[in-house]
Design a protein around this motif. Structure first.
Motif, PDB file in Angstrom:
ATOM      1  N   GLU A 285      33.572  87.182  50.687  1.00  0.00           N
ATOM      2  CA  GLU A 285      34.747  86.760  49.913  1.00  0.00           C
ATOM      3  C   GLU A 285      35.379  88.018  49.325  1.00  0.00           C
ATOM      4  OE1 GLU A 285      36.558  84.075  48.491  1.00  0.00           O
ATOM      5  OE2 GLU A 285      37.415  85.672  47.255  1.00  0.00           O
TER       6      GLU A 285
ATOM      7  N   ALA B  29      36.859  89.552  54.871  1.00  0.00           N
ATOM      8  CA  ALA B  29      36.026  88.968  55.925  1.00  0.00           C
ATOM      9  C   ALA B  29      36.230  89.691  57.255  1.00  0.00           C
ATOM     10  CB  ALA B  29      36.361  87.487  56.077  1.00  0.00           C
TER      11      ALA B  29
ATOM     12  N   ASP C 219      36.873  79.172  55.725  1.00  0.00           N
ATOM     13  CA  ASP C 219      37.688  78.353  54.805  1.00  0.00           C
ATOM     14  C   ASP C 219      38.756  79.256  54.191  1.00  0.00           C
ATOM     15  OD1 ASP C 219      38.726  76.529  53.026  1.00  0.00           O
ATOM     16  OD2 ASP C 219      36.955  76.426  51.753  1.00  0.00           O
TER      17      ASP C 219
ATOM     18  N   THR D 192      30.499  77.808  47.178  1.00  0.00           N
ATOM     19  CA  THR D 192      30.267  76.358  47.164  1.00  0.00           C
ATOM     20  C   THR D 192      29.799  75.850  48.527  1.00  0.00           C
ATOM     21  OG1 THR D 192      32.659  76.476  46.867  1.00  0.00           O
ATOM     22  CG2 THR D 192      31.453  75.244  45.265  1.00  0.00           C
TER      23      THR D 192
ATOM     24  N   TYR E  21      32.678  69.019  52.029  1.00  0.00           N
ATOM     25  CA  TYR E  21      31.545  69.903  52.355  1.00  0.00           C
ATOM     26  C   TYR E  21      30.506  69.170  53.196  1.00  0.00           C
ATOM     27  CZ  TYR E  21      33.413  73.137  48.877  1.00  0.00           C
ATOM     28  OH  TYR E  21      34.212  73.984  48.171  1.00  0.00           O
TER      29      TYR E  21
END
Ligand code: SAH
Length: 453
Positions: A335, A363, A383, A319, A295
């Motif tokens: 998400e 998405a 991601d 996250t 990250y």
């Protein structure tokens, strides 16, 4: 069938590559032979065991010239268990192999010529997993537990697993010894009888908190007090003991119902300065030390100055979003799993973030709508799961032209494919940084930085 080699042929080969399931590959007149246990740069004597039209399999008989990276695999069930594929290569060799693999895939599948940097690895590439999901079985009256063998549902009975936490190891052993006394007969997938299906152990690396989840076939625990006592005695750091009930005939580990048996229903962990609440079933990266590296890399590539809006596509429990929110004006996360979005919102609140917005949905549908509503991004982070980005999302990126894209990927092949599409659409890949999230296995995470040119 005419193949360059036939069954039972014995020959000496030079191994040049390694597949994703950890088999060495040698070519005989262009015909690939897969050799379990063989490593790149090794000369080995093998016996052909099976030939198909386009490839064959051979058994490793003797290593004539070993790879300079070859070591004795430290785990006694390494060749049986499907969990790790690379324990017979030292860590330096593993990182080299991953770097080359990423570079080859980028060039071969994507014609991407951006620099691939050396893999960021771990200081101690063992005991890194913060989550263990251990199946139990009964063989000849003996309780076994461990991990599944490669591509099967047969359990490799594991005395101790070197990539999981000490806590998970001790609990696994304690349940192997005591399961029958505690009326926890292991579940049998064929007869569909028995009670104990999985022992799940989760640990907050930064907080030290441990959660134990017993996944059972039915709700009744006749020796519940004794079970709790055993867990607490074996592992005093346990702060949460849960039971999940899964009565279905399925490969899926968890059922729908989760009960608290003792302690708190969640544990907490920190990645960098960001705090996360983890429940029995919530998704959370399994290698927290490297997650921070990953990250941080995504954040570095995003190059935020504080006035940007960032979209985090495929955000999971938020996250990466929360990591970015420390530096951005605003972060919008999307998400597909609604429960994960609930977790993301709660985690944002837990950390006092007021500059995040999360929405559940695909998405590729949500982001085009955001753009229509005027929610635009300076930087877009993606991601996606192994299959890569949905093409509609890539089209939206190319049309909407955010100046920078950071692509976090767990599958170099789909990453290369998607980078090619983005490059053809006006972006240029600047740098590719692999991060080793899963030492001892062939998996490799990659962070990529693209700029609009
Ligand atoms: N960024 C997160 C999670 C990445 S895993 C983290 O680092 O923790 C990929 C995520 O993409 C999963 O949570 C999965 O549920 C989600 N996903 C899969 N298909 C999707 C889609 N079409 N749209 C949005 N999210 C999707």
């Amino acid at each position: 069938m005419n193949t360059p080699v036939n069954k039972n042929d014995q020959l000496t080969v030079y191994i040049e590559d390694l597949t994703h399931d950890g088999s060495g590959v040698a070519k005989v007149d262009g015909y690939p032979l897969f050799i379990h246990g063989g490593l790149p740069d090794e000369k080995a004597e093998v016996r052909v065991v099976k030939t198909l039209k386009n490839y064959g399999f051979a058994k490793l008989l003797h290593i004539v010239e070993p790879s300079p990276f070859r070591v004795e695999a430290p785990c006694p069930v390494f060749y049986e268990c499907g969990g790790c594929q690379l324990q017979h290569i030292n860590y330096e060799g593993q990182l080299k192999w991953k770097e080359n693999m990423v570079r080859n895939v980028m060039q071969r599948l994507g014609k991407i010529d951006a620099p691939v940097l050396p893999v960021k690895g771990m200081k101690n590439p063992w005991e890194y997993r913060n989550k263990s999901q251990i199946p139990f079985g009964l063989v000849d009256g003996k309780v076994i537990a461990g991990f599944y063998q490669a591509k099967s549902h047969r359990i490799a009975d594991t005395p101790t697993c070197l990539i999981q936490s000490d806590e998970a190891d001790r609990l696994m052993r304690a349940f192997k010894e005591n399961a029958l006394k505690l009326d926890l007969v292991p579940y049998n997938e064929d007869t569909k009888k028995g009670q104990l299906r999985h022992l799940v152990v989760r640990k907050g690396r930064a907080t030290g908190e441990v959660m134990v989840v017993l996944v059972t076939r039915h709700p009744k625990l006749s020796k519940m007090e004794a079970i709790i006592e055993l867990i607490r005695e074996v592992e005093p750091k346990v702060t949460s003991i849960m039971q999940n009930i899964n009565s279905k005939n399925t490969n899926v580990i968890f059922g729908d119902q989760t009960n608290l048996l003792w302690g708190k229903p969640t544990i907490e962990d920190l990645i960098g300065d960001v705090r996360f609440e983890i429940s029995a079933r919530s998704f959370y990266q399994v290698n927290p030390e490297q997650t921070e590296v990953l990250y941080q890399q995504a954040l570095d590539y995003a190059q935020l100055e504080g006035d940007e809006t960032v979209i985090d596509a495929y955000c999971g429990i938020g996250t990466i979003s929360l990591f970015l929110a420390q530096k951005a004006k605003q972060v919008l996360g999307v998400e597909i799993v609604p429960q994960a979005i609930e977790d993301a919102k709660r985690n944002a609140e837990l950390n006092g973030f007021t500059n995040t917005f999360f929405e559940a949905g695909p998405a590729e549908e949500v982001i085009p709508r955001w753009y229509k509503e005027g929610k635009t991004a300076d930087v877009l982070v993606v991601d996606p799961p192994r299959k890569g980005c949905d093409e509609a999302l890539l089209t939206t990126i190319i049309e909407q032209r955010p100046k920078r894209v950071v692509y976090v990927s767990c599958n170099p092949a789909t990453l290369a494919r998607d980078l090619r599409i983005l490059e053809d659409g006006g972006y240029k890949t600047q740098e590719i940084q692999p991060v080793d999230m899963f030492p001892q296995t062939t998996h490799c995470e990659v962070v990529t930085w693209l700029e609009l040119v």
